[in-house]
Structure formats: C-alpha cells, structure tokens
Design a protein around this motif. Structure first.
Motif, PDB file in Angstrom:
ATOM      1  N   ASN A 103      11.445  -3.174  -2.472  1.00 20.10           N
ATOM      2  CA  ASN A 103      11.951  -3.610  -0.844  1.00 20.10           C
ATOM      3  C   ASN A 103      11.011  -4.335  -0.258  1.00 20.10           C
ATOM      4  N   VAL A 104      11.646  -5.156   0.767  1.00 20.22           N
ATOM      5  CA  VAL A 104      11.031  -6.158   1.511  1.00 20.22           C
ATOM      6  C   VAL A 104      11.631  -5.931   2.887  1.00 20.22           C
ATOM      7  N   ILE A 105      10.885  -6.521   4.041  1.00 23.73           N
ATOM      8  CA  ILE A 105      11.373  -6.285   5.175  1.00 23.73           C
ATOM      9  C   ILE A 105      12.804  -7.258   5.158  1.00 23.73           C
ATOM     10  N   GLY A 106      13.866  -6.555   5.567  1.00 23.36           N
ATOM     11  CA  GLY A 106      15.080  -7.279   5.570  1.00 23.36           C
ATOM     12  C   GLY A 106      15.893  -7.147   4.423  1.00 23.36           C
ATOM     13  N   GLY A 107      15.430  -6.460   3.372  1.00 18.74           N
ATOM     14  CA  GLY A 107      16.214  -6.055   2.268  1.00 18.74           C
ATOM     15  C   GLY A 107      15.602  -5.834   0.997  1.00 18.74           C
ATOM     16  N   VAL A 108      15.937  -6.629  -0.078  1.00 17.20           N
ATOM     17  CA  VAL A 108      15.048  -6.487  -1.366  1.00 17.20           C
ATOM     18  C   VAL A 108      14.576  -7.818  -1.766  1.00 17.20           C
ATOM     19  N   LEU A 145       0.781  -1.294  -0.079  1.00 15.95           N
ATOM     20  CA  LEU A 145       0.238   0.001  -0.100  1.00 15.95           C
ATOM     21  C   LEU A 145       0.811   1.340  -0.160  1.00 15.95           C
ATOM     22  N   THR A 146       2.003   1.170   0.751  1.00 13.61           N
ATOM     23  CA  THR A 146       2.657   2.497   0.755  1.00 13.61           C
ATOM     24  C   THR A 146       3.393   2.766  -0.606  1.00 13.61           C
ATOM     25  N   ASP A 147       3.624   1.890  -1.738  1.00 14.72           N
ATOM     26  CA  ASP A 147       3.862   2.343  -2.804  1.00 14.72           C
ATOM     27  C   ASP A 147       3.080   3.183  -3.636  1.00 14.72           C
ATOM     28  N   ARG A 148       1.756   2.877  -3.131  1.00 13.59           N
ATOM     29  CA  ARG A 148       0.558   3.648  -3.584  1.00 13.59           C
ATOM     30  C   ARG A 148       0.304   4.975  -3.063  1.00 13.59           C
ATOM     31  N   LEU A 208       5.118   8.509  -7.191  1.00 14.19           N
ATOM     32  CA  LEU A 208       6.301   8.974  -7.866  1.00 14.19           C
ATOM     33  C   LEU A 208       7.665   8.628  -7.151  1.00 14.19           C
ATOM     34  N   SER A 209       7.275   8.634  -5.707  1.00 14.47           N
ATOM     35  CA  SER A 209       8.391   8.157  -4.888  1.00 14.47           C
ATOM     36  C   SER A 209       8.073   6.904  -4.007  1.00 14.47           C
ATOM     37  N   GLY A 210       7.359   6.036  -4.894  1.00 11.34           N
ATOM     38  CA  GLY A 210       6.947   4.558  -4.064  1.00 11.34           C
ATOM     39  C   GLY A 210       8.000   3.790  -3.450  1.00 11.34           C
ATOM     40  N   ALA A 211       9.072   3.602  -4.170  1.00 13.37           N
ATOM     41  CA  ALA A 211      10.281   2.768  -3.481  1.00 13.37           C
ATOM     42  C   ALA A 211      10.794   3.532  -2.119  1.00 13.37           C
ATOM     43  N   ILE A 212      10.754   4.779  -2.060  1.00 11.57           N
ATOM     44  CA  ILE A 212      11.267   5.765  -1.114  1.00 11.57           C
ATOM     45  C   ILE A 212      10.318   5.272   0.161  1.00 11.57           C
ATOM     46  N   ASN A 213       9.020   5.590  -0.059  1.00 13.64           N
ATOM     47  CA  ASN A 213       8.077   5.141   1.115  1.00 13.64           C
ATOM     48  C   ASN A 213       8.016   3.979   1.642  1.00 13.64           C
ATOM     49  N   ARG A 214       8.404   2.892   0.577  1.00 11.78           N
ATOM     50  CA  ARG A 214       8.214   1.522   0.930  1.00 11.78           C
ATOM     51  C   ARG A 214       9.656   1.286   2.006  1.00 11.78           C
ATOM     52  N   HIS A 215      10.921   2.016   1.477  1.00  7.89           N
ATOM     53  CA  HIS A 215      11.987   2.078   2.371  1.00  7.89           C
ATOM     54  C   HIS A 215      11.715   2.497   3.789  1.00  7.89           C
ATOM     55  N   ALA A 216      11.054   3.364   3.811  1.00  9.66           N
ATOM     56  CA  ALA A 216      10.771   4.029   5.188  1.00  9.66           C
ATOM     57  C   ALA A 216       9.917   2.712   6.215  1.00  9.66           C
TER      58      ALA A 216
END
Ligand code: SF4
Lengths: 222, 542
Positions: free
Chosen positions: B331-336, B239-242, B246-254
């Motif tokens: 991104n997933v929890i623990g890495g990519v 859901l965070t990607d959405r 436009l900065s989906g990967a960054i949100n998910r990183h957080a």
C-alpha cells in the motif's frame, strides 16, 4: 585444508560467492599459528559437526516468522541436519539472531550467548540484527548484535528470504569445516581450552572466597 | 448514548466539537474523572485507547471511547495540564479494566501520573531508564541511556509505586508488592519458544495451578512512535508493516486511509478492491499461522506444518504481485505501489477451492480430535462484559459474543461491496476462540470470491505530490486487523511529519485478557491460552 576443497552437499567452492572472506580467514588462522584442519580425524569430526548444527530457537520479531517458514515443509532445513532446534542455550551450537535487539533485550541475549557451550557460532539474520535496520534512528535499538556478541555470518534482508537463510547456513558449515577441532587456538569463538581452563580456575577461586552467609543477605527473591 | 446532542447537557463543562461520526470533548484536568465516569454510565463501555500527548506547553491525555451498543460513534475525551514538572490526572482504572496497561504506557512515555492507580511502574522501558522518550524535549543522547550490561533488577519490578496525593511532595511510594513473600514465582520468557515473541511473564504458582501472572513488556520496544515524528508519511508506512508483521498490509492500509482522508485524496476504485483482497489474504495467512502455532502449543507439530504449508501459497501470491513475502510493502498513499501481476487473479481463484478443501482436513485432523478437545473444552472463560471492559477486540471478543468487526461497523475500502457475515459465538471458551479463526478464514474466502472477478479497470493509484503535507488537524482511522481493531491517530501541525502518531495495538489488550483468564488454570494451559489469544508481541511494544 584449502578453501577449494570444501564442499557442502554438492556445492563446490566455485558455486559460492564469498570465497575471499574464507581465504582471508584461513590466512589469519595460519598467521596466528593456528593449525588448520588437515588430518582425516578432523575431517570426520567436522563432517559430523557441520551436518548437525543445533540452533537455539531465538526470535524477537518479524524475521522469526521467516525462520519458522524455514523450519516448515517447503524450505525444511532438516535437509541440512539443522532442524534440531533447542530451547535451552546449553544444548545449542548456533544462535540465530532473528529480529531487532533492543536495550532491554541486550543483556538477555548476552546471557544466552554466555550460556552456550563452546564451540559456538552466531548468525545475524536480517537488517536489524546486522545494524539496526529500519530502526536505526530509534532511542531504544541496539545497532546490530555485533555490538554485544561476535557474529560469524551476516544474512541481509528485511526479512531475508528462507533461501538466503539456507545460503547463510551453508556458509557457516564451510567455516566449521575449516577449523581444527583439536587445536588450541587463540581466536575467540574457537575451542580455546587455555582460556576455558583459566576461567574455570577463576570461578573456583571466586567460589572459595565467597561467604555463603553474605550472599543470602543480598540474594532475596528471584 | 443514542444521540450526541445530549452530550452537552450531560457534560456542561466540556467544549464539544463534532465531525461526522467523531466527537471530541475537551474538559479541564480537574473534571476528567467526572467526565469519564458520566460517559461510562451513559453507555461508553469500551475504552479503546489512552493517547498521551505533549502539546508543547501542556501535557495531556486523550481517551478514545466507543459504546458497544452504538459502535459507529467514536468519542475523544481530551484533557490537559500545564504542570509539566508533576503532571497528574485521576486514574480511570475503576471504570474500564483496560485502562491498566494504557495508563502505565502513558506514564512510561510522558511521565504523566495517574492518581489512585495501584500500579505506576514503567511498562516498556526498564525501571532505571532516564527520561520520558515521547516528550518533545527528550534528550536521546546514547550516553544518558547506554546499552545496559546487566539484567534488569527484578526487585524493582516487584514493588508497585503509587502516587499518593496525601503526601505533600507527590512522591511515589511503594505500598504493595506484586507478589507476596510466600508466593512461588517462576519466570516465563522472554526467551521461551511458547510465548509467541519476547514476552516476559512472572507466574505465581501453587503447585501446578497458576495464581496470578504479571506481564513484563518492552523486550522488543523499538520506539516506532517517536521515530515516526521525524519521518515523512511515506517513510512511516514502512514501519507500520513491522508492528504486527502478521497483518502488516492491514496496518499499512490504516495509515494510508488516515493520510488520504486528510489530503481528501480520491483513491481509484481499483486500488480499493486490490487493497481489500490483499487484506483478506493477509488475514487468512495470519489465522493459519495462529492456528498452527496454537495447535503446536498443544503438542501437535503436524498442524503447524500444515498451516505453514498452506500459508506458503499466499506468500507466493504476495511475492508475485508485491515483491515481498512477509513484508508486502504494497500500500502507498493514494493506492498501491504497482498493478497486480497478470497471474494474480488466477492464483487467488485457484487458492480458494484449495483452502476450502484444506479447512475440511483441518477439522478432520484436529478440531474433532478427542485429545485436542480435552485440552480446549471448558477452559479459559471470558464473558462478554469482561471482553468489552478489557477492550478485547477481534476474534477473541467475537468468540465471547461481542460484535466488534470494524469491517461491518465502519466499512472501508471495498468491504461494503462484499456480502459476508460477522462471525459470532457466545461460548467465550478456548474452543470458541479456536474455531472462530477457522470460520473467519471461510468468510474471508467468500469475500475473495466476490471481489476477485470484479476488480474494476482503471488506475491503481492516485497521483500525489512529491512532498505530502497533511493539513493541520487530527486524523483517526480504524481497521480490522487479524487480531482486532487496529487504529491510527495522527495529530498534524501542517507539516510533512506528524506531530504525534499513535497506533492502537490490538494485542496489548489480549495480554490483559490472559491476565484475567489464567488464574486457576494449570501451567500447561497457560501456553495454550496464550496460543488461543494469538497476540503478537512486537505490535504491543511498538
Ligand atoms: S530485519 Fe526487517 S523483518 Fe527482520 S526483524 Fe528487522 S524489521 Fe523485522
């Protein structure tokens, strides 16, 4: 016209996947006594119609970005004559529903659709527009645009790739080519002069009944 | 506020808890305003967010604060009330300008009222919505709130309900209206090609000059925060990607960082490098789109086509490695999720010189263009103080001279290993906001250059359990999104679902900025100013 005779660019019927759907649509039209495009004039008009479909720029969220990619240099839907995106629904032929529709947006979408002139078409882009997508369990999402307006083409994906969108657009072009422009059909979404006429009469009657003074009182500021 | 020991002396009634650079202060409801104003006066001039909370038997709010002098320190001011029928706190709107929208949001979701706030309308949901969705006892049956058939009655948006404490029954009373009866009000959006999403602005005009705007959100409110309370952590990632796509990967990183912090998971160095590279690519793609869209708002379609063309190069890199174009889901929890594609490094290395060449072309084509400069110069001034008061982080704040780059303040992933400058300008004008994005693209290219050849060998993800349960506690993580500081706050009760998750949307404050800088400009400038702020509406609405 038979389904097998419809070509879009250089793609023949066999190159498409969803042919049964069109065959069934054809049968349904026939069974209801609707004329199928046969005459040369129809062919000509449909050739023009299917090659210059004007979409409404309507995007609510993520899928809209892929729609922008579709309009930009690499995918360039101008090749199909679809690039004349209109900002007013009154000038548009098709509404591309890119993105989630939520409760607050639903009446707006319905109104946009109602403002479009017939014949009009709807394409549901992406999982959200098809059935709520990832937000299925939300309290504020509409589970698919077909709950509000009729849909002609569904394009799955989250978001669909621009290539998928092009394929979906070609499917709509095939549907357009099958319809007889001058027929008086009963199918909603097709040209339906009887229905439009009846509606127009209703509207005129309502106008006559209306008391202009009363309206002013209620009106107020917009 | 230089040292945190002084806090106790400053606020004797507060219970203080400190963990690394985070400090939580719990104060009773009646002291909340006093505490807030003392903190404001001792330097905490940046209100990051107001988080509404339903603790079960009490309702509360958390003010997330930082100081522009000392941005490493994060302060949570917590307060709660057991009065669930009519919960209320004092409004802090006179202390921080950004409180305006935050308080309305808390009111919308929790039914908490803020005394002395001039505006207590709902922010996202329609004014006729029943119930407060983020309360734990919210009844989500569709019969209660069916899909509305008619348009929202704008007359309901017109009056500003104010909670009046002198009034015995605590009724909402409409004291004022948003616009005067004599004002000429035009609706702009929600279906408009230049609002960058489904934003509804009501604009009061005096001829061609704008007097005032009133934003109306919620046309894409999907209730992500509420949904997340029933989802496991790996599910929430999608859901965070959405949010801000436009900065989906960054949100998910957080979110990944926050959960990893809670699990005390050691993430492999390789994953950190890959994540950083993906983040920077995302930032470049986002700035290119932002640049193109802003130029299109000024009438230059060519720039938009150029921006999209170069963005496609990044999309290709993503597609090869992550499998998705816009939604990287990487991104997933623990890495990519998977290791990088064998072509990845080569592609990125090809992209860097290409992008440098294109940036020159952009400047040649548009930055120096007299028509473009004529539109941008001298318009839309935002001072540094105002930027801090409004909480305008990201390129917008930096264009006004507020140094707020989270990558520098609180380095995460591999940012500490790369040398880069924080771009700062002092003008605070539209042109500064325009040019700073292109400058940031340049800096991002530098980061990419330094990291791409040094990706360490090793695993790309740490092993996690099949069911991820976050230990009880609160977790907070901030990252630098393409539009500013993106934060995630997780309150866990030791379950596999969060008890409460809150995302700080950097775009929300940008609309507040628009409200501040627009009066006095022309209608045509409104569109361009919106473009220069580059907000993403689905991120605001969540
Ligand atoms: S289908 Fe996916 S990409 Fe499209 S709007 Fe919905 S969530 Fe966004």
């Amino acid at each position: 016209m038979e389904v097998k005779n419809i070509r879009i660019r250089n793609m023949k019927t066999g190159d498409f996947k969803e042919n049964e759907y069109l065959e069934e649509y054809l049968k349904e039209l026939r069974a209801n006594g609707v004329n199928i495009a046969v005459a040369k004039l129809d062919d000509l008009i449909n050739w023009g119609r299917s090659n210059s479909v004007w979409p409404l720029t309507f995007a609510t969220s993520c899928c809209g970005i892929e729609f922008m990619s579709l309009g930009a240099a690499r995918y360039d839907f101008a090749r199909f004559g679809w690039e004349v995106t209109r900002n007013s629904p009154r000038q548009a032929d098709v509404i591309f529903c890119c993105g989630t529709i939520v409760h607050k947006m639903a009446p707006v979408l319905k109104r946009l659709y109602d403002q479009m002139a017939e014949p009009k078409y709807v394409m549901a882009f992406g999982a959200c527009a098809i059935g709520g997508g990832p937000f299925k369990s939300s309290y504020h999402t509409v589970m698919g645009v077909d709950q509000i307006i009729p849909v002609d083409v569904y394009i799955p994906g989250c978001p669909p790739r621009p290539d998928a969108m092009i394929y979906g657009m070609m499917q709509l072009a095939r549907k357009i080519k099958m319809q007889e422009f001058f027929s008086l059909s009963e199918e909603p979404g097709l040209m339906d002069f009887k229905r439009i006429k009846a509606k127009a009469f209703e509207a005129i009657k309502a106008l006559k009944d209306m008391n202009p003074l009363k309206k002013d009182e209620k009106g107020g500021k917009r | 506020m230089k040292d945190m020991e002084n806090l106790q002396a400053l606020l004797p009634f507060a219970a203080i808890e400190q963990k690394e650079n985070t400090c939580s202060l719990a104060v009773p409801g009646k002291n909340s305003y006093e505490a807030a104003s003392l903190l404001k006066n001792s330097g905490f001039d940046y209100l990051r967010d107001i988080i509404g909370m339903d603790y079960g038997d009490t309702l509360g709010v958390i003010y997330s604060l930082s100081s522009s002098e000392n941005p490493e320190i994060i302060l949570f001011l917590k307060t709660a009330t057991s009065d669930k029928a009519a919960p209320k706190f004092d409004s802090v709107i006179d202390l921080w300008d950004s409180a305006d929208l935050y308080e309305r949001e808390v009111h919308d979701f929790f039914g908490i009222c803020f005394v002395n706030s001039p505006d207590m309308r709902r922010l996202f949901l329609r004014q006729d919505w029943r119930g407060f969705p983020l309360r734990k006892d919210y009844d989500a049956r569709p019969e209660i709130n069916p899909i509305p058939l008619g348009n929202e009655n704008l007359a309901e948006m017109e009056t500003l309900p104010v909670l009046d404490i002198m009034n015995a029954d605590d009724k909402f009373e409409a004291h004022e209206t948003v616009f005067d009866q004599s004002e000429y009000v035009v609706n702009f959006g929600p279906q408009h090609p230049a609002t960058h999403g489904v934003l509804h602005l009501r604009v009061s005009l005096d001829g061609e000059v704008i007097r005032k705007i009133d934003p109306n959100f919620g046309y894409i409110h999907r209730g992500i925060e509420k949904m997340s309370e029933a989802y496991t952590y790996p599910q929430i990632l999608h859901l965070t990607d959405r949010l801000d796509y436009l900065s989906g990967a960054i949100n998910r990183h957080a979110v990944c960082l926050a959960v990893e912090k809670g699990l005390q998971l050691e993430v492999p160095e390789r994953a950190h490098y890959i994540r950083t590279i993906i983040d920077e690519l995302t930032r470049i793609a986002s700035h290119l789109l932002g640049w193109g869209a802003m130029c299109m708002d000024m009438g230059s379609i060519t720039a938009f086509v150029y921006g999209m063309r170069d963005r496609e190069k990044i999309m290709d890199i993503f597609e090869e490695t992550c499998g998705g174009r816009l939604m990287a889901n990487y991104n997933v929890i623990g890495g990519v999720m998977a290791d990088i594609h064998p072509n990845f490094q080569k592609r990125v290395k090809d992209f860097i010189p290409y992008m440098r060449k294109m940036l020159k072309e952009y400047h040649l084509l548009f930055t120096g263009n007299p028509i473009a400069r004529g539109r941008m110069d001298g318009i839309g001034y935002l001072s540094r103080e105002k930027a801090i008061a409004l909480g305008a982080t990201g390129p917008v704040g930096r264009a006004s001279g507020w140094s707020n780059d989270t990558r520098k303040i609180d380095p995460y992933a591999a940012y500490a290993k790369a040398g880069f400058k924080e771009m700062l300008r002092t003008g605070g004008l539209t042109f500064d906001r325009y040019i700073i994005r292109l400058d940031e693209v340049e800096e991002s290219l530098k980061i990419l250059e330094q990291l791409i050849d040094n990706i360490p060998e090793g695993g790309y993800a740490a092993k996690t359990r099949a069911i991820i349960k976050l230990p009880e506690g609160e977790y907070f993580q901030r990252v630098e999104g393409a539009r500013g500081e993106f934060c995630v706050y997780i309150n866990s009760r030791g379950d596999k679902y969060p008890y409460r998750i809150k995302f700080r949307s950097p775009s929300m404050t940008l609309v507040n900025v628009l409200k501040a800088i627009v009066p006095g400009t022309k209608v045509a400038d409104l569109i361009m100013l919106g473009g220069s702020l580059d907000y993403v509406i689905p991120c605001i609405d969540r």
